[in-house]
Scaffold this motif. Sequence first.
Motif, short mmCIF file in Angstrom:
data_model
loop_
_atom_site.label_atom_id
_atom_site.label_comp_id
_atom_site.label_asym_id
_atom_site.label_seq_id
_atom_site.Cartn_x
_atom_site.Cartn_y
_atom_site.Cartn_z
N ARG A 1 0.84 -1.19 0.00
CA ARG A 1 0.00 0.00 0.00
C ARG A 1 0.88 1.25 0.00
N PHE A 2 0.38 2.28 -0.68
CA PHE A 2 1.08 3.56 -0.60
C PHE A 2 0.89 4.12 0.82
N THR A 3 1.89 4.79 1.30
CA THR A 3 1.85 5.24 2.68
C THR A 3 2.57 6.57 2.81
N ALA A 4 2.66 7.06 4.04
CA ALA A 4 3.33 8.34 4.34
C ALA A 4 2.64 9.45 3.54
N GLU A 5 3.42 10.23 2.74
CA GLU A 5 2.87 11.37 2.00
C GLU A 5 2.42 10.99 0.59
N SER A 6 2.45 9.73 0.26
CA SER A 6 2.05 9.28 -1.07
C SER A 6 0.57 8.89 -1.06
N TYR A 7 -0.30 9.89 -1.21
CA TYR A 7 -1.75 9.66 -1.19
C TYR A 7 -2.19 9.21 -2.58
N THR A 8 -1.84 7.99 -2.90
CA THR A 8 -1.95 7.49 -4.27
C THR A 8 -2.83 6.25 -4.33
N VAL A 9 -3.46 6.09 -5.47
CA VAL A 9 -4.18 4.86 -5.78
C VAL A 9 -3.95 4.57 -7.25
N LEU A 10 -3.81 3.30 -7.61
CA LEU A 10 -3.59 2.89 -8.99
C LEU A 10 -4.86 2.30 -9.58
N GLY A 11 -4.92 2.30 -10.89
CA GLY A 11 -5.98 1.59 -11.57
C GLY A 11 -5.67 0.10 -11.59
N ASP A 12 -6.65 -0.70 -11.99
CA ASP A 12 -6.44 -2.15 -11.99
C ASP A 12 -6.11 -2.68 -13.38
N THR A 13 -5.80 -1.78 -14.33
CA THR A 13 -5.58 -2.18 -15.71
C THR A 13 -4.19 -1.79 -16.17
N MET A 14 -3.41 -2.75 -16.60
CA MET A 14 -2.08 -2.46 -17.11
C MET A 14 -2.16 -2.09 -18.59
N ILE A 15 -1.31 -1.19 -19.01
CA ILE A 15 -1.18 -0.81 -20.41
C ILE A 15 0.18 -1.32 -20.90
N ASP A 16 0.16 -2.30 -21.77
CA ASP A 16 1.42 -2.81 -22.30
C ASP A 16 1.44 -2.78 -23.82
N ALA A 17 0.44 -2.19 -24.42
CA ALA A 17 0.38 -2.02 -25.87
C ALA A 17 -0.81 -1.14 -26.20
N GLY A 18 -0.77 -0.49 -27.35
CA GLY A 18 -1.92 0.26 -27.82
C GLY A 18 -1.94 1.70 -27.36
N GLN A 19 -3.10 2.31 -27.53
CA GLN A 19 -3.29 3.73 -27.26
C GLN A 19 -4.56 3.92 -26.44
N TYR A 20 -4.49 4.80 -25.47
CA TYR A 20 -5.59 4.95 -24.52
C TYR A 20 -5.80 6.43 -24.20
N TYR A 21 -7.04 6.73 -23.87
CA TYR A 21 -7.38 8.13 -23.55
C TYR A 21 -8.43 8.15 -22.45
N TRP A 22 -8.21 8.95 -21.43
CA TRP A 22 -9.22 9.15 -20.40
C TRP A 22 -9.17 10.59 -19.93
N GLU A 23 -10.17 11.01 -19.21
CA GLU A 23 -10.29 12.42 -18.81
C GLU A 23 -10.53 12.55 -17.31
N VAL A 24 -10.07 13.67 -16.77
CA VAL A 24 -10.19 13.95 -15.35
C VAL A 24 -10.85 15.31 -15.18
#
Length: 465
Positions: A333-356
């Motif tokens: 788990r990320f800890t200390a000052e790293s307030y991070t979360v990862l997605g559950d999908t790896m990208i190992d090929a291709g092209q992807y687009y998402w928005e925030v």
Amino acid sequence: ICDQLKKHESLRKIITTLALKNEEIQNFICCLKQSLDNLEANSNQVQEDLESEFSSLHAVLYELKEGMVTRIKQERASRTYELQSQLSACTKALESSEELLELANQTLCSPENDSFNQVPVTMAPAFRLSLKAKASDSMNHMMVDFTQERNMLQAIKFLPVPATPEIHLAECQVFDNTVTVVWTLPEPDSKIEHYILEYRRTNHDGPPRAREDYPWMVVEGIKETEYTLTNLRFDTRYMTFRVKACNKAVAGEFSEPVTLETHAFVFKLDAGSAHQNLKVEDLSVEWDSSGGKVAVQDIRKEKNRTSSPMHSPARTAMMSPKRAPSARVGRDRFTAESYTVLGDTMIDAGQYYWEVRYDKESKAFAAGVALRSLGRFDQLGKSNASWCIHLNNWLQQSLTAKHNNKARTLDCPIPDRIGIYCNYEEGTLSFYNSRTKALLHTFRTKFQQPVIPAFMVRYNTVHFV
């Protein structure tokens, strides 16, 4: 005993198959009876409509006839008055002229010369009278020729059913939660009034199945042979479209359904990777102390033609992403000052687009990608295992691009919605103002390992749309 069991099982299968067949026949009989009822009702309806149309046509012709007859009567009355007035004047002038003529003849026979001066022959009304008729007796200008109209009436036929349109797959476009569908008719048809387009979401390619998870959505009254659907949500991998043409009376058959790939790919957040101060529930992550929330709503995989981002390369063939191993163990788990979360999908090929999209009151957040080897104490952008764009809104608002503990301040208006485009093969990670499609920053590298969408959130609300 075994043979009897086999025969029994075989007979049972035959009985089951026959029962199913009987049920199909019964359903078909019901359909035929319903078709007969519908035929009777529809025949009566079209006959009533036909009689109504002819009655309406008769009424129009009668009204037209009455109007034209009235004009003829008015014209006749006007000319009759002019000619009768002129006839009356001529009759009176003739009578006056005959009296003067008789008086003049008597004077000529009189032996008295003084009587010549008493005959006002030169004042006779006949000399002042016009002998040209004031109105013509011709009524040729009131003649009509119904040859063209008669031919048109004789050419009246039952309104044909519109031809079936064909959707041109090569001209259809899918991008930015928008789909443009283009179609044509086999031949031009001036009687087409509008088109009806139906579409529905699906997660499989090919023709529609008997049972679909999503209903058809309908768009009516389309006047052109193309239509653009906007403000869609690409939360399924495909969308199926069909269209039919309509004239005044009837709609034609639907076109062959066409399935377009939306390039959608919805990933979830990996709760096992989240900082302990972040509460992850399926597609949302909540900051425990202040209630800040990140909701992953819709993340799209792009390829082929697209208008988003404006300066990004055209999407080409891509491979399917792979789910990352879920439920990372606690020590990862990320800890200390790293307030991070990862997605559950790896990208190992291709092209992807998402928005925030984030709230204006956001204090800090970051979005980008990271290697799975990103350390549990590492903040996004502060090691060579992550690339991100970072918003700081504590004292003075700023937007920076970060990687390997190097930050570059971006001199641009800070958008409220950021698009992220990752081309794994080319090693590019680009960020865009998703509303204006303006490029904010591009990282150029060579990904040696699969990367994963990564997010940092603190005291704010962020949505992935």
